[in-house]
Design an enzyme around this catalytic site. Structure first.
Site, short mmCIF file in Angstrom:
data_model
loop_
_atom_site.label_atom_id
_atom_site.label_comp_id
_atom_site.label_asym_id
_atom_site.label_seq_id
_atom_site.Cartn_x
_atom_site.Cartn_y
_atom_site.Cartn_z
CG ASP A 37 -1.81 1.21 1.33
OD1 ASP A 37 -1.75 2.09 0.44
OD2 ASP A 37 -2.59 1.27 2.30
CD GLU A 87 26.34 4.43 8.07
OE1 GLU A 87 26.00 3.23 8.07
OE2 GLU A 87 25.84 5.29 8.83
CB CYS A 119 23.78 8.37 11.01
SG CYS A 119 23.10 7.08 9.94
CB THR A 160 14.88 3.64 5.07
OG1 THR A 160 15.50 2.36 5.28
CG2 THR A 160 13.51 3.64 5.69
CB SER A 209 17.21 0.82 14.87
OG SER A 209 18.08 1.90 14.59
CG HIS A 241 19.99 10.59 12.00
ND1 HIS A 241 20.50 10.64 10.72
CD2 HIS A 241 19.73 9.29 12.26
CE1 HIS A 241 20.55 9.41 10.23
NE2 HIS A 241 20.09 8.58 11.15
CG ASN A 283 19.04 7.04 5.90
OD1 ASN A 283 19.69 8.00 6.33
ND2 ASN A 283 19.00 5.88 6.54
CB SER A 316 22.87 2.58 14.35
OG SER A 316 21.56 3.03 14.08
#
Length: 398
Positions: A37, A87, A119, A160, A209, A241, A283, A316
């Site tokens: 959806d 990263e 990040c 993402t 997370s 963030h 992202n 993270s």
């Protein structure tokens, strides 16, 4: 004499710009292709478009293209520290900052380093830059946050993904944002998101997370309040963030009980403006917080000099930090709003089939030589290929 929590030396962001690849996909079309959806993507996580990076772009070129848009000859002469947060590094030894230093033509009497902590890397770079400027007030520091977010096709994290970079010049007497002396930070060893050296895609425990992100925000917010005389009423806006644009709101709404309905309305209104760029890029890991800041400053017409903005950075693994900035009198004139509007206007939508082809085209990892065609990439700085295990970069201006 300054009050508790106020700024002693005026150091902060003098210039800020970003770059994102010229191709993107529509999230409604991605949802339809995945049998989902569309509201799950556009409303549930708040994304509308996702940048797609061609093989001719990597973290180095994205960062160099972002910096190219804001630096002038005086910057190139005065920058003596380049800090690259990423990263998505391309070498386990040589810093990505060294490549950018050369591609931009920054004077050679400089330090150039790479920082990695998910990040959080660009924020670490800013804090390092503040210390350097405090010791060398005439210097300028180039801080870069550049990443390509890859989880894989048809994976839970696909929605993402994104690609882009933010470049910032940190200096004394900044024109855009003066950064406060007080910061609250936290480190805790958690496995909410990670990418082993043998994998080109990340692993993530999404629910965990999200929980850690909120927990780190509340912890650093509580610390910050204990260090200063500031409370929610003192903030005109907050930037976060944004791995996806709903994430920051999930955290911020946890502190609305500390203020009035007017505080909630004000912070929510500004927050929406801070997500406008991120929801059309996706992202970008280390640059996501600062893309949110750019969006707020360029798209919000009610901000004014002297307003205090809160900034929450989360990487993270995990490291988090809450800090603040004060808008400067000439902040609007120092923004690259026209450049960014042009960048967005010139992007091209690709089909889901084209996106999957672009995503699957990667540089060889076996040492093979490769020559790429860069004529179809409008970026000024590109990856032109690989020769003898070395990536070849081209600045079309040279």
């Amino acid at each position: 004499m300054t009050n508790k929590g106020e700024i002693n030396l005026n150091i902060g962001i003098d210039k800020i710009g970003f770059y994102t690849p010229h191709t993107f996909i529509d999230m409604v079309k991605l949802a339809e292709a995945r049998g989902v959806d569309p509201a799950k993507y556009t409303i549930g996580i708040g994304q509308e478009k996702m940048a797609v990076s061609p093989v001719t772009q990597d973290a180095v070129t994205l960062a160099a293209n972002a910096a190219l848009r804001i630096l002038d000859e005086e910057d190139l002469e005065k920058i003596d520290l380049v800090v690259f947060g990423t990263e998505s590094g391309i070498d386990s030894s040589k810093a990505a900052a060294v490549y950018v230093h050369d591609l931009l033509g920054i004077q050679s009497r400089a330090r150039s380093i790479e920082i990695k902590q998910a990040c959080y890397g660009a924020t670490a770079g800013i804090q390092l830059a503040k210390g350097h400027i405090a010791l060398h007030p005439e210097s300028r520091v180039l801080v870069l946050g550049s990443d390509i977010s890859r989880y894989g096709l048809n994976t839970p994290g696909e929605v993402t993904q994104g690609a882009g970079a933010v470049a910032m010049v940190i200096s004394a007497d900044p024109r855009i944002l003066s950064l406060g002396d007080q910061s609250a930070y936290l480190t805790n060893d958690v496995m909410d998101f990670w990418r082993p050296t043998y994998s080109d895609t990340a692993y993530v425990d999404g629910k965990f997370s999200n929980e850690q992100y909120i927990s780190f925000f509340l912890n650093t917010w509580k610390q910050f309040k204990s260090q200063t005389d500031l409370s929610i009423k003192d903030f005109e806006a907050m930037c976060f963030h944004l791995p996806y644009t709903k994430m920051g709101m999930k955290a911020m709404r946890e502190i609305f009980v500390e203020g009035t309905s007017e505080d909630e309305e004000r912070l929510t209104r500004h927050y929406k403006n801070s997500t406008l760029y991120n929801k059309t890029v996706g992202n970008i890991y280390t640059g996501s917080l600062y893309l949110s800041l750019i969006s707020l400053l360029e798209q919000d017409e009610t901000l004014k000099p002297g307003d205090r903005i809160g900034l929450f950075s989360y990487g993270s693994g995990a490291v988090g930090e809450f800090f603040t900035g004060i808008l400067q009198p000439e902040y609007k004139e120092a923004l690259a709003e026209a450049e960014h509007a042009k960048l967005f206007a010139e992007r091209e939508e690709v089909s889901i089939e084209e996106y999957e082809e672009i995503f699957s085209e990667v540089l060889p990892v076996d040492g093979s030589n490769l020559q790429l065609t860069i004529e179809n990439d409008p970026a000024m700085i590109c990856v032109a290929g690989i020769e003898e295990h070395k990536r070849i970069y081209v600045n079309k201006n040279r």
